[in-house]
Structure formats: C-alpha cells, structure tokens
Design a protein around this motif. Sequence first.
Motif, PDB file in Angstrom:
ATOM      1  N   SER A   1      40.986  -7.100  48.770  1.00  0.00           N
ATOM      2  CA  SER A   1      40.079  -6.676  49.833  1.00  0.00           C
ATOM      3  C   SER A   1      40.542  -7.184  51.198  1.00  0.00           C
ATOM      4  O   SER A   1      40.298  -6.542  52.204  1.00  0.00           O
ATOM      5  CB  SER A   1      38.663  -7.163  49.537  1.00  0.00           C
ATOM      6  N   VAL A   2      41.209  -8.322  51.196  1.00  0.00           N
ATOM      7  CA  VAL A   2      41.688  -8.859  52.473  1.00  0.00           C
ATOM      8  C   VAL A   2      42.517  -7.825  53.205  1.00  0.00           C
ATOM      9  O   VAL A   2      42.453  -7.690  54.418  1.00  0.00           O
ATOM     10  CB  VAL A   2      42.531 -10.126  52.220  1.00  0.00           C
ATOM     11  N   TYR A   3      43.267  -7.072  52.425  1.00  0.00           N
ATOM     12  CA  TYR A   3      44.186  -6.122  53.029  1.00  0.00           C
ATOM     13  C   TYR A   3      43.473  -5.149  53.965  1.00  0.00           C
ATOM     14  O   TYR A   3      43.864  -4.955  55.100  1.00  0.00           O
ATOM     15  CB  TYR A   3      44.919  -5.368  51.922  1.00  0.00           C
ATOM     16  N   TYR A   4      42.382  -4.556  53.481  1.00  0.00           N
ATOM     17  CA  TYR A   4      41.767  -3.546  54.349  1.00  0.00           C
ATOM     18  C   TYR A   4      40.854  -4.143  55.407  1.00  0.00           C
ATOM     19  O   TYR A   4      40.713  -3.579  56.486  1.00  0.00           O
ATOM     20  CB  TYR A   4      41.059  -2.452  53.546  1.00  0.00           C
ATOM     21  N   TYR A   5      40.256  -5.278  55.135  1.00  0.00           N
ATOM     22  CA  TYR A   5      39.450  -5.891  56.199  1.00  0.00           C
ATOM     23  C   TYR A   5      40.343  -6.322  57.357  1.00  0.00           C
ATOM     24  O   TYR A   5      40.013  -6.145  58.520  1.00  0.00           O
ATOM     25  CB  TYR A   5      38.676  -7.098  55.676  1.00  0.00           C
TER      26      TYR A   5
ATOM     27  N   ARG B   1      43.156  -5.129  58.172  1.00  0.00           N
ATOM     28  CA  ARG B   1      43.756  -4.016  58.900  1.00  0.00           C
ATOM     29  C   ARG B   1      42.906  -3.679  60.122  1.00  0.00           C
ATOM     30  O   ARG B   1      43.434  -3.386  61.197  1.00  0.00           O
ATOM     31  CB  ARG B   1      43.853  -2.801  57.978  1.00  0.00           C
ATOM     32  N   VAL B   2      41.609  -3.754  59.963  1.00  0.00           N
ATOM     33  CA  VAL B   2      40.742  -3.494  61.111  1.00  0.00           C
ATOM     34  C   VAL B   2      41.008  -4.518  62.210  1.00  0.00           C
ATOM     35  O   VAL B   2      41.101  -4.179  63.393  1.00  0.00           O
ATOM     36  CB  VAL B   2      39.258  -3.551  60.687  1.00  0.00           C
ATOM     37  N   MET B   3      41.168  -5.777  61.797  1.00  0.00           N
ATOM     38  CA  MET B   3      41.416  -6.805  62.812  1.00  0.00           C
ATOM     39  C   MET B   3      42.758  -6.602  63.481  1.00  0.00           C
ATOM     40  O   MET B   3      42.899  -6.799  64.696  1.00  0.00           O
ATOM     41  CB  MET B   3      41.338  -8.186  62.165  1.00  0.00           C
ATOM     42  N   VAL B   4      43.752  -6.213  62.686  1.00  0.00           N
ATOM     43  CA  VAL B   4      45.067  -5.953  63.269  1.00  0.00           C
ATOM     44  C   VAL B   4      44.946  -4.881  64.335  1.00  0.00           C
ATOM     45  O   VAL B   4      45.467  -5.011  65.453  1.00  0.00           O
ATOM     46  CB  VAL B   4      46.067  -5.517  62.176  1.00  0.00           C
ATOM     47  N   VAL B   5      44.229  -3.817  64.007  1.00  0.00           N
ATOM     48  CA  VAL B   5      44.095  -2.724  64.965  1.00  0.00           C
ATOM     49  C   VAL B   5      43.359  -3.198  66.221  1.00  0.00           C
ATOM     50  O   VAL B   5      43.741  -2.879  67.333  1.00  0.00           O
ATOM     51  CB  VAL B   5      43.354  -1.541  64.310  1.00  0.00           C
ATOM     52  N   MET B   6      42.329  -3.996  66.041  1.00  0.00           N
ATOM     53  CA  MET B   6      41.551  -4.439  67.203  1.00  0.00           C
ATOM     54  C   MET B   6      42.360  -5.339  68.112  1.00  0.00           C
ATOM     55  O   MET B   6      42.265  -5.274  69.330  1.00  0.00           O
ATOM     56  CB  MET B   6      40.307  -5.195  66.733  1.00  0.00           C
TER      57      MET B   6
ATOM     58  N   ALA C   1      38.944   1.525  48.933  1.00  0.00           N
ATOM     59  CA  ALA C   1      38.673   1.140  50.325  1.00  0.00           C
ATOM     60  C   ALA C   1      39.976   1.008  51.110  1.00  0.00           C
ATOM     61  O   ALA C   1      40.019   1.276  52.309  1.00  0.00           O
ATOM     62  CB  ALA C   1      37.903  -0.168  50.366  1.00  0.00           C
ATOM     63  N   VAL C   2      41.029   0.619  50.412  1.00  0.00           N
ATOM     64  CA  VAL C   2      42.315   0.450  51.093  1.00  0.00           C
ATOM     65  C   VAL C   2      42.741   1.740  51.772  1.00  0.00           C
ATOM     66  O   VAL C   2      43.401   1.736  52.810  1.00  0.00           O
ATOM     67  CB  VAL C   2      43.381  -0.020  50.083  1.00  0.00           C
ATOM     68  N   LEU C   3      42.361   2.861  51.196  1.00  0.00           N
ATOM     69  CA  LEU C   3      42.847   4.147  51.693  1.00  0.00           C
ATOM     70  C   LEU C   3      42.060   4.681  52.871  1.00  0.00           C
ATOM     71  O   LEU C   3      42.469   5.650  53.493  1.00  0.00           O
ATOM     72  CB  LEU C   3      42.732   5.178  50.578  1.00  0.00           C
ATOM     73  N   GLN C   4      40.924   4.090  53.158  1.00  0.00           N
ATOM     74  CA  GLN C   4      40.033   4.728  54.111  1.00  0.00           C
ATOM     75  C   GLN C   4      40.453   4.484  55.549  1.00  0.00           C
ATOM     76  O   GLN C   4      40.921   3.410  55.897  1.00  0.00           O
ATOM     77  CB  GLN C   4      38.601   4.236  53.904  1.00  0.00           C
ATOM     78  N   THR C   5      40.268   5.511  56.363  1.00  0.00           N
ATOM     79  CA  THR C   5      40.520   5.329  57.792  1.00  0.00           C
ATOM     80  C   THR C   5      39.222   5.431  58.569  1.00  0.00           C
ATOM     81  O   THR C   5      39.167   5.047  59.721  1.00  0.00           O
ATOM     82  CB  THR C   5      41.497   6.384  58.321  1.00  0.00           C
ATOM     83  N   ASP C   6      38.196   5.978  57.949  1.00  0.00           N
ATOM     84  CA  ASP C   6      36.891   6.049  58.590  1.00  0.00           C
ATOM     85  C   ASP C   6      36.172   4.743  58.284  1.00  0.00           C
ATOM     86  O   ASP C   6      36.013   4.365  57.121  1.00  0.00           O
ATOM     87  CB  ASP C   6      36.132   7.247  58.016  1.00  0.00           C
TER      88      ASP C   6
ATOM     89  N   ALA D   1      35.417 -10.085  68.393  1.00  0.00           N
ATOM     90  CA  ALA D   1      35.393 -11.374  67.692  1.00  0.00           C
ATOM     91  C   ALA D   1      34.287 -11.393  66.649  1.00  0.00           C
ATOM     92  O   ALA D   1      34.487 -11.870  65.528  1.00  0.00           O
ATOM     93  CB  ALA D   1      35.195 -12.505  68.693  1.00  0.00           C
ATOM     94  N   SER D   2      33.118 -10.837  66.999  1.00  0.00           N
ATOM     95  CA  SER D   2      32.013 -10.834  66.043  1.00  0.00           C
ATOM     96  C   SER D   2      32.362 -10.003  64.807  1.00  0.00           C
ATOM     97  O   SER D   2      32.142 -10.427  63.679  1.00  0.00           O
ATOM     98  CB  SER D   2      30.753 -10.249  66.680  1.00  0.00           C
ATOM     99  N   LEU D   3      32.923  -8.822  65.069  1.00  0.00           N
ATOM    100  CA  LEU D   3      33.296  -7.970  63.941  1.00  0.00           C
ATOM    101  C   LEU D   3      34.309  -8.704  63.067  1.00  0.00           C
ATOM    102  O   LEU D   3      34.247  -8.640  61.832  1.00  0.00           O
ATOM    103  CB  LEU D   3      33.870  -6.644  64.448  1.00  0.00           C
ATOM    104  N   SER D   4      35.230  -9.425  63.709  1.00  0.00           N
ATOM    105  CA  SER D   4      36.222 -10.172  62.935  1.00  0.00           C
ATOM    106  C   SER D   4      35.532 -11.190  62.038  1.00  0.00           C
ATOM    107  O   SER D   4      35.912 -11.344  60.872  1.00  0.00           O
ATOM    108  CB  SER D   4      37.191 -10.911  63.854  1.00  0.00           C
ATOM    109  N   VAL D   5      34.535 -11.870  62.584  1.00  0.00           N
ATOM    110  CA  VAL D   5      33.836 -12.865  61.768  1.00  0.00           C
ATOM    111  C   VAL D   5      33.206 -12.201  60.551  1.00  0.00           C
ATOM    112  O   VAL D   5      33.332 -12.682  59.424  1.00  0.00           O
ATOM    113  CB  VAL D   5      32.755 -13.593  62.595  1.00  0.00           C
TER     114      VAL D   5
END
Lengths: 480, 646, 99, 174
Positions: free
Chosen positions: A417-421, A423-428, A288-293, A370-374
């Motif tokens: 798993s924290v790493y890839y979850y 990353r989405v928040m960082v981008v947002m 999962a860490v590798l995924q961009t989609d 914010a919801s997605l982050s939660v």
Amino acid sequence: MIATYLPLVPQLILITAGILVMLLEPFTAPGRKGRLGQMAVIASALAAYSLGFQWNSTPRTLFHGMFIVDNFTMFFQWLFLVITAIAALVSIRFNQREEIERGEYYALLLFACSGMSLMAASGDLILTFLAIEILSIATYVLAGFKRSDAHSNESALKYFLLGSFATAFLLYGIALIYGTSGSTNYQVIRDVGTLPGQVQVTAVAGLVLLLVGFGFKAALVPFHAWAPDVYQGAPTPVTAFMTVGPKAAAFAALLRILAQALPAMADDWTRLLWAVSILTMTLGNVVAVLQTDLKRMLAYSAIAHAGYLLIGVVTNTGNGFGAVLFYLVVYTVMNLGALTIVLSLSRQGDKRVNLEDYAGLSRSAPFIAASLSVFLISLAGIPLTGGFLGKFYLFSAAVEAGYIGLAVIGVLNSVVSVYYYFRVMVVMYMREAADNALPPEPISPPVLAIIAIGVAGILWLGVYPADILNLASNSALTLK
Amino acid sequence: MLDYLWLIPLLPLAGSALNGLAGKRLGSSFVTWVGCGSAGLAFLAAAAAVLDLVRAAPQNREVLISYFTWIACGDFVAEAQFLLDPLSGVMILVVTGVGFVIHVYSIGYMHGDGGYYRFFSYMNLFLFAMLVLVMAGNFLMMFVGWEGVGLCSYLLIGYYIDRKSAGDAGKKAFVVNRIGDVGFILGVFLVFATFGSLDFAEVFRQIASAPVRFPAETGVGLLTAIALLLFVGAIGKSAQIPLYVWLPDAMEGPTPVSALIHAATMVTAGVYMVVRCAPIYSRSEAALGVVTVVGILTAWLAATIGLTQTDIKRVLAYSTVSQLGYMFVAAGVTAFSAGIFHLMTHAFFKALLFLGAGSVIHAMGGEQDLTRMGGLRRYAPITYRTMCIAALAISGIFPLAGFFSKDEILFSAWAGGHPVVWAVGLATAGLTAFYMFRLTFLAFHGPERFGDDVRHHLHESPPSMTIPLVILAILATVGGFVGLPPWMGLGPNRFAEFLAPALAHAHRPETHEISHSVEFVFALVSVLAALIGIFLARYMYVGNPAAAGLLAARARGPYTLLYRKYYVDEIYDRLLVNPIVVVSREMLWKGIDVGIVDGTVNGVGASMRVWGGLLKYVQNGLVRSYASWILTGAALLLYYVARMRG
Amino acid sequence: MGLHHYLILSALLFAVGAAGVIVKKNIIAIFLCIELMLNAANLSFVAFSRYLDQVHGQIFVFFVMVVAAAEAAVGLAITITLYRNRRTLNVDDADLMKW
Amino acid sequence: MESALDTALFYLFAVVAMAAAVNVLLQRRVFYSALSLIVCLTSVAGVYMLLQSPFIATVQVIVYAGAIMVLFLFVIMLLDPFSAEAARDKRRYLNYVAVLLGLAILIFLYPLLNAYELAHVPRLLDSAAGGVGSVRRLAAVLFDEYLLPFELTSVLILVAIVGAVVLARRQAKA
C-alpha cells in the motif's frame, strides 16, 4: 419510567432534527441552505452530548431486548455522530458549488446516522434489518443526489440494485436463523446454540447468507465490486461519508451478531472470514496501485482497510475486537481527512480529482499538501501516526490469537500500500503543475479547521493513543 | 544530564519543525542557526550524558527512562522510553557528532540552493529518527526510528526534485527498505509472541535467565527464526547482499546526505540492531553463520565492484557496502564490540571521504567522473591532505583509526575459528587499499584531464567546508586510540571494556587464549596487505599510467563484469521485472485492454500492475457482472459449509 | 406435507430470483427479480412461523413488505432520474465507471 | 392438517409460482415480467393460506401484488412499456453464469435445508390464544414486543418519501 428510555434521546434528537430540517427547507432561501447544514451539525453535537450521560452505565436492554444500552453502543454512536457532523459541515460549500443545495440532503444524513446508531445498538435481527434499510435507503438517495450528473445517477443505481440484492441474502439468512432458533433476539439465539454441537447446519447456512449481506455493506471481497464505482460517482462528501459511516456500522452490527448471537458458530465464521480478510486486503491494495483517479484509489484503499479490520474480527478475542474499534476511529479520521481534502480541492463538477491534478500542490497549497501527506502516511501505516498503531494493534492481536499467517499477509499488504499512497506524495512534492492546470479551490475556514484537527488527531493517536485505546477496549468488553 | 535524556532526540525534531514550518519565511541565516544549532546542542547534550555514564560505576551504566505508557492494552504494554547504556551512548555520540559536522559542512555545500530550509529540516528530522532508533528501549520504538530513517532517506535522496533519477533512487531506497522492514516487523511480532514483551531488558533477561527454555541453538529454533527475521531488516537497512542495490543509487542525493546516510546513520542501523540483539544472535549458531557469510560475501563483492567504478561517489558507496560487510562479520563471529568499534571509526573516515568528495565535486562544478579529474592536489590542498588521511585510515594503515578496528575484526575471525573468513577479509582489505588509492591518485595526481573552463573556477572550498574536513581528519587519525588492542601492552581494550555491560546478556562461546605475539603478527600481515594494495595502485595510476588501461584491455571479461557491477541490476531487471512486463504485455494486455498502462513500469509497480490488469477484468463496470460476483461468493461460502458440515 | 417442502420451494424461488438479477438487462426487471427474492424469504418466515407455532415470523413479513415498498419508491425514483439523463433502461449502459 | 387436498393445492400453487417466476426471467418485455410476478405473488399468497396465515395472505395480495406492483407497472408504463430488452448483449456468457450459479446455490443449500430438525428448536414463546394466524395475536405481539421496529418503519417510509421526492422531482433548471 421516562428515565428508562433516556438512551433513546440521541435517536429522537436525530430524527426530530431531520424532520425539522425538512420542514424548514421550503422557507429557506436558496443560497442560505447552509444554515440547514449547520443545524444538522448542531443536532449531532446535541445528540453526542446527551449520549455522555449513558457512558459507563450498567449494560441493559430496552424494548424486550431490542435495544442494547452499553458502552459498545455509545462508542459507535459517538463515532457516527462525528462522521455525520463532519460530512454535513464539509458538504455545505461543496453543495453550493455543485448546485445541489437542498435541505433534504442534511435530513437524509441525519436519518442515515440514526440508522447507523440503531445498527450498533440493535439486539434483534429484525431491528438490525430495519436499521440497515434506513441507512441504505438514505445513502442510495445521497449517492444519486446530483441528479443531473450521469455519474451520480449511475452510482445510485449500482448501489441500489446491488444493495437490495445483498439485502435479499441478508433477509434469507435471518429467516434461516429465525427458523433454527425460534427467535431473532441475539440473546435467545445465543442461548439456543450455546455449544457448538447444538448448532444446526441450517443455521450455519443462515450465517453464510448474513455474511453476504454484511460483506456487501462493509465492501468485503467478493462482495465489494460495487464499491469503487459507487464511491467514484457519488458526490465526494457522500463518498467520504460512505467509506467510513456505513462501513463502521456494518462492522458494529457484524461484531454484535457474531460475538453476541453466534459465538457457538465461531469455528465457522472465523474460518470463512479468515479467507475473506486475505482476499479483501490483497485485492484492495493490488488494484489501488493502478488507479489514477484519487477518489477511486481511496475507494480501493477503503476496501483494503476493511480487510485489515476483519483480521481483528477473525481473532475472536477481546483484544482483537478492541483493535477493530480503535482502528475504526483511526481509519475514520484519516479517510475522512483525505477525502475532505480531495473534495475541497476539486473544482466544479467534481473535476480535478486525478493524480496529475495534484502536481505542484506543495507549492500552491503547502498546508494542504502537508496535511494530505500526513493522512496518507497514516493510511500507509508509518510509525508515529494512528495508522501505524492501529495496524500494529490489529496484527499483534492476530499473532497473539495464533493467526500468524494472517498477520504476515497483513504486513505484506501494508508494504504494497505504501507504493500508491506515496505516489500521491511524490506527485505533490516532486512534480510541477502543468501550465494550464486549474488552481485548487480555496478552502473555507471551518473545513481548514477540520483538516487541522484531523492532522492533530492522527498524530495524537499515533503518539499518545492510551485514551482512545482504553475507550475502545472498554467498549469491546461487553462483546466477550 | 541523564534526566534530560529526552532533549537529545527532541532538539533535532524541534529544529526540523521550526525550519520546515517557518524556515522559508525567516531566511537562510535563521535556518542555518536552527539547523546546525539543534544538531550541535544535541551533540553537547549527548556528550554530557555519556560523560555521566562514564563516570558511573560499570554496573550502573544503564539508564532506562520511561516517559509515558505509549500503548497499554490487556497484557500488551509498550512504554515510550529511552535507553542509555554504553552501546547507545557510543551511537548517539557518533550520530550527533558526525551529524553535526555534516550539518556545518552543508552550510557551504548547499549555499544558495532553493530548498535550503527544506534541506535542513529533512536533515534534522533524519537525526531525530536515527536517535529514536538507537535510544529506543524496546523493539517497537526501535521500529519507529527504523521506519523513520527510511522515510527521511526517501525525502533526502529524492531531494533534487527536478531530477527524475533522484526520485527513482529515492523510491528504490524506500521500497527496498520496506522489503527489509517486513522481516523486521515480523521478527518483532515473533518476539512478542514468544516473550510476551517487547522491552529489550525484559526479553534479554528472559533469554539469559532461562537457558533451558532458550538454549544456545545449533539448528533452527525460535531464537534463530527471530534472529533471521530481524536480520532481513538489517540486510535492507545496511545494504547487504541481496538488498544492497539501493545504496549506490542513493548517490543521487546531495553529497552531505550521502555522508550522513553512509557514515553515521541509516546504514549502521542494521549493525547496531544486531549488536543490540546480541543475546539473541549469540545463542543461534545458524543465525551467526548467516550473518557472517552475508557479511563477508558483501565485503568481497562490493570491494571488487569498487575496483572499476569511475564515478567518485559510487566508489565510495561500494566501499561503504563493503565496510558494512566487515561489521557484520564482526557480529557474526560474536566480536560485537569490534563491530561497533569499526562502525565508529568508519563513521569518521567515511564521512571525511564523502565530504572530501563533495569538496572535489564542488570545486569541479559538479563533475563526478574520476577519469575527467587529475592533478587536483594543486588546487585543493586541504581537501587532498584530508582525503589522503581518510584513504590511509580506511585501508587500515597503522596507527590510523581504521587499522585498530579492522584488525580486531580480522583477528576475531581467525580466533573464532573461521580462517576462510579471515583470508577473504584480508584480501578484501588489500582490495580496499587499492581502490581507495586508485581514487585518490586519479583525482589528485597525474595529468589534468579537464578543460580550461573547469580550470578557471577551480578553487579550494570555503572554510565552512574545510573545517569539518579537518575535524574529521583528526578523528580519523586518533579515533582508534580509544580501543588499543591488548598486544600493544597498554592494558586491555578500553572500548570493549566500556561496551561490556551492554553485552552482558550475550552468550559467550568458549575461546582459547592466543598469545599477544601472534596477534602482533596478524596485525603486521593486514598492514602488509594494505600496503601492497597501495603500491599496486601507485604503480598503475601514477608510476605507469598505461598499465591500468592495459590490464582492463587484457582482462576484458572480468573487467566488464566488475564495471557492470556483476550485472546485478540487469539480472534483477531480467529475472523479476522483465518477465512480468513481457508476460503482461503479450498475454494480458493484448487480450484484455491494450494500453491500460503506458509502458512506464518499474520494480514493484510493474508486477503490481500486472496483477491489477488481471483484476480489472473483474471490475468491468457492469451491474450484472458485480451481482454475479456476489452470487459466486455466496455459492462458495455455502459450498464450504455444505462440505464441512453437511 | 412437511416443513421441508416449503423451505425447498422458498429456496427455489430465491435461486430463480438471484439468477434473474444476472440474466435480466432491464433495470426494472432486475428490480422485479429482487422482489422475487424478498418474497422467497417471506415464504420461509411464514413457514417457520406456522411450524414453530409462533406469530413472530408473520410479523417479520410485515416489516419486509414495508421495506419492499420503501425500496420500490426509491428504486423507481432512481430509475426515473437515470432514464431522464440517459434515455435508457438497459443496465449494461450504466458503465461509465469501471476498473 | 394433513390432507390430500392440502398436498394437491400446495403442489398446484408451487408449480404455478415457480412457472411464473421462471417466466419473469424468460419474458423479453418488462411489462409481461411484471404481470408474471403478480401471478407468482398471488400463488405464494395461496401457499400462505395453506400455512394457515390468512391475514398475511390477504396483505400479500392487497399490498404486495396490489399496491407495490401497481407502482411498478405505473413506472413501466411511464417510461418504456413495450420495447423488448436490448438484443445485443455485452456479456452473453453471463446468462450461463447466472443459471450455473443459481443451480449451485440450490445444490449447496439443499442438504443444509434438508438437515433442518424442527425438534431441535425450543418452543420458548407463547402458543396461547387462538391459532397462529389470529389477527388479534398478531396485533398484540406487534404493538408490544415489536413496538420499536414498528415505530421505526415510519422513519423508513419517511426516508423513502423524501428520497423519492428529491430524486424524481422535475429538474429545476431548464
């Protein structure tokens, strides 16, 4: 007499509604097919309501032990009905946008739900097999529902070919178990091999082949390879449905078979699943860490979560099974929530599901971000969310049952798993949207409401889980 | 007030929610009132609660309130409960008090920033998490706060979202903290598996009342395992060797954030946890040894790095790491109350130092390099004076706050039979004095090493920033008086007495009395060491400015070693990150698929990517290949059964 | 003529079918191999039924045939859609999604 | 039930079924694979006869080898009847993997099947009324014990029909 068969009412409602939707389809004008979706939601609600009367009734069986009526059944049927209703609701807008508005879609969802419910209720391998097939065939079609899209075709094809392949293993396993116990009824199978010494090796071979079949449905490593591709290619509401519904159903049926029919082989299946669990969570998280989609990333995360869930199965204790049920609820809420957001934000053609597309979302849609982050925080298992408590409960059940190594690996995995979850928040939150980026699709009020309820639910499960926890452990009671 | 204990953490949470949800729309003055107000009210509530505690008889100084059953399943029960005893009382006062002052300071510092509301929302959230951590009545709640501060620090350190370095630093902090958290949560699991409960009270009662089952351990036993696992968490959170690397990078956040993280909250969590678990630690000689050694090594190492840094905030960051080392030394030699005492005084003067540094940076228009400052005392007199007080306090000059706490730690080390620890600690105290005054002299004395454009807008900071400085300066001056040592003839150490009930379950090793006059001599020696440091700094940076450069040139090797922070970051890169990158690039990438990943690799990401690259080979998109995996799985499972049962 | 002969024959057919799923590249051929596997399981059912002197095993065979028919209908429909879009029946061409 | 003829017939059917099964794999053209599978299914029907299950054997020939396989052939004819499988293989090694895994499954399964003891299985259910293959008994059990699954097959078929129609229907837009 009639009253005996009342537990079947939810099934009847689902199937009748499915047929009704199909019958009404030709008479519904294009553009108004959403009505049929609403019908599906109403039917689910009705079925859920009718279920309430059966809660806490004395456990019993119908049709010569085929259909088990107990809290476990009720618990899962509720879960499936909620999943189906949400999947139907979020599909309405999506299907309009993707120009795949067909009433049959909702009929298939309802049939799939009935298949899942039967899987949870089944007390006989043959019924389980048929229920799995009803669910699978409906899902094969749903995955390929976007007929003009090559990705959707491919998704359906892969799911279908590998699914029937796995079904063949399942069937062969059933044959061997039938041969060694003279029946396919769970209770009889249990009685034949009450003691570990009485179990025939051939039956253990049957167990292994069953595990292959269920491993496929629940996307456990190494039977998982189909999952990312199929999840990615399917229309996103179907993906949302598939990552939670069939997976939960597979766990329901697996729990029943392992705990109610094959407790005499517990030594074998705990050892086998122990290894499978470790492989599953590790592989899911690492890849999962590798995924961009985003869809694909959530697909791998779904695999990882199946691994966590397996920990509870391996413990073979009431607490462990309760933890599985509780975590399934939590997982359903957070995964459905996250995928609902992904599908609502995507643009026509299921575009805009890449990580980069989420840059600057905190500016353009603060509530959604914010919801997605939660949901992501919960998926990562950070405290004060349901995800944390679910994991904690699973891991502590493992420690209690003496599986300390398993718990350690689980904890390490949740760190990865924290790493890839995140990353989405960082981008947002920390990146600006590109100038030429498509703005996110506006979200319809009912879907917004679902997201808000999901957020509230996940926090509620994290802060005050007692109710659902009791419900879960209460439902797991009949297994042990 | 004790009935309203829940108000203390919930006030900042409410403030955070209000600011986060509505702050943007309601304007900055609203944000200010909500943000500072909630922190201030929390402080008042905490003060009232602690006052009640002080009034109560010593044996009644423990209030445990359960609000609801958080998790109840089978034999596993966790209550949502808050614990107020002298230990958590001290902590909530420090957290809310210093936190409030920092909030007020932020009004001026963050004035005009685009994310003003966001900033205050995060700060309040941070306070909330920290309060949950210190007021937790069981390990699970503590873990909630533990993770919470990690999460908030990530938000705050990465606050300047446009700066990539800020994002990286935030990520680094979070990842390093998570590594520590693994140890912590595993320790918690082990506690549960051992005692069948996670409540502090229950666990400690079992330990204290069953000396047969839990004897004081000299080797490695269950308690040692628990203590060491928990200590891994403390190492991460409190930035000790080898996980201290995140803290200096955390300087990327706004200065008030640094003050909050370094002084009052987050980093002290590890020390607090060790002291809270004193009943466990005090029964494991091995764990105590590890704590002491890690503490003293960190103290020394960080102090030496601090000698050469030129970034004003980095000097302070390493000094924090070093001072935390002292606190762990205190815990390691079972002088738990001394550790908490130093934690408190450190909170005062370190907050002051950071806010002072922030004031300097503010005045200089963002400049953080000490070599481009000089002579600032003319432009910022209040900042200068308060900084001097802070520097004297951290150096341990009598009668400022740092003197009492540091002296008590050093003396305890000697009295506990660790002369080497004492000696290194003393030398570190000298180094501390040296680099703190090096900082002061470089910044405020000597020639002005900046251009006219900077000089034009040089100014003293606004009152909202200087008033907090003054308040903290007063605290840094008088804060030590709450714990006057016995040798002064004013009775026993009040602070230690106050804390005693909270440490009642700790195992007490036998100690031999040492006369007051000896203690006095030790105090004299440590002040002397500090004075030597100060005068050396004065000689090198004021009296004879050429000396510093000369020394650096003469001792090129050691100087570079220190300046480069012992190359630890580089070593981590070389040893952990680079091999993985090289191996992956040379062996895996070229063989499988060149350019799957576009070069950007760091830390966890890099190693994960390598494994992922390998696994991608499996996921090649071909149905037949997937089918072969299913068949392989079936074959392996069957093989197992055939082997075991056939 | 013991039951074991039938079981071994069934296992042989099953293994051939399973290998065929990996060997064959034509989608419909893969599908045929899966039918072969189902058929192998059926053989076991009937053999057990005969030797246990029960009728149940044979009933399962009915259900399996229904399932096979249902799968055939849907599977062939999926194949047709894919063929319409991509003009291929080679399963290796369906690799848009990977990793 | 033991007779030399039975044994001879069993080996005949078994060899034909196996040969046909292997031939399914060996044929490069899917049309011939399908025909070969029909042969295989029919021989298995012969084995069913030996197992004294004439009804199942009949159904196997009529429904399985007949109806279902005709559907296959129909689709094969519709799409791409005679072109050989692509000669270019992206993963040629998979052929060896497949054979290896197939053998592995057999080798591991063999001892497990061999250990099967009929005597250990309790005879709990009816052995009354006629032989195993009696249609009357089949019907009695099917419509009593297996009523629920039987009814559910209708749902299954319904789902399959809906699915097939939805997917294979002509594309609406031009």
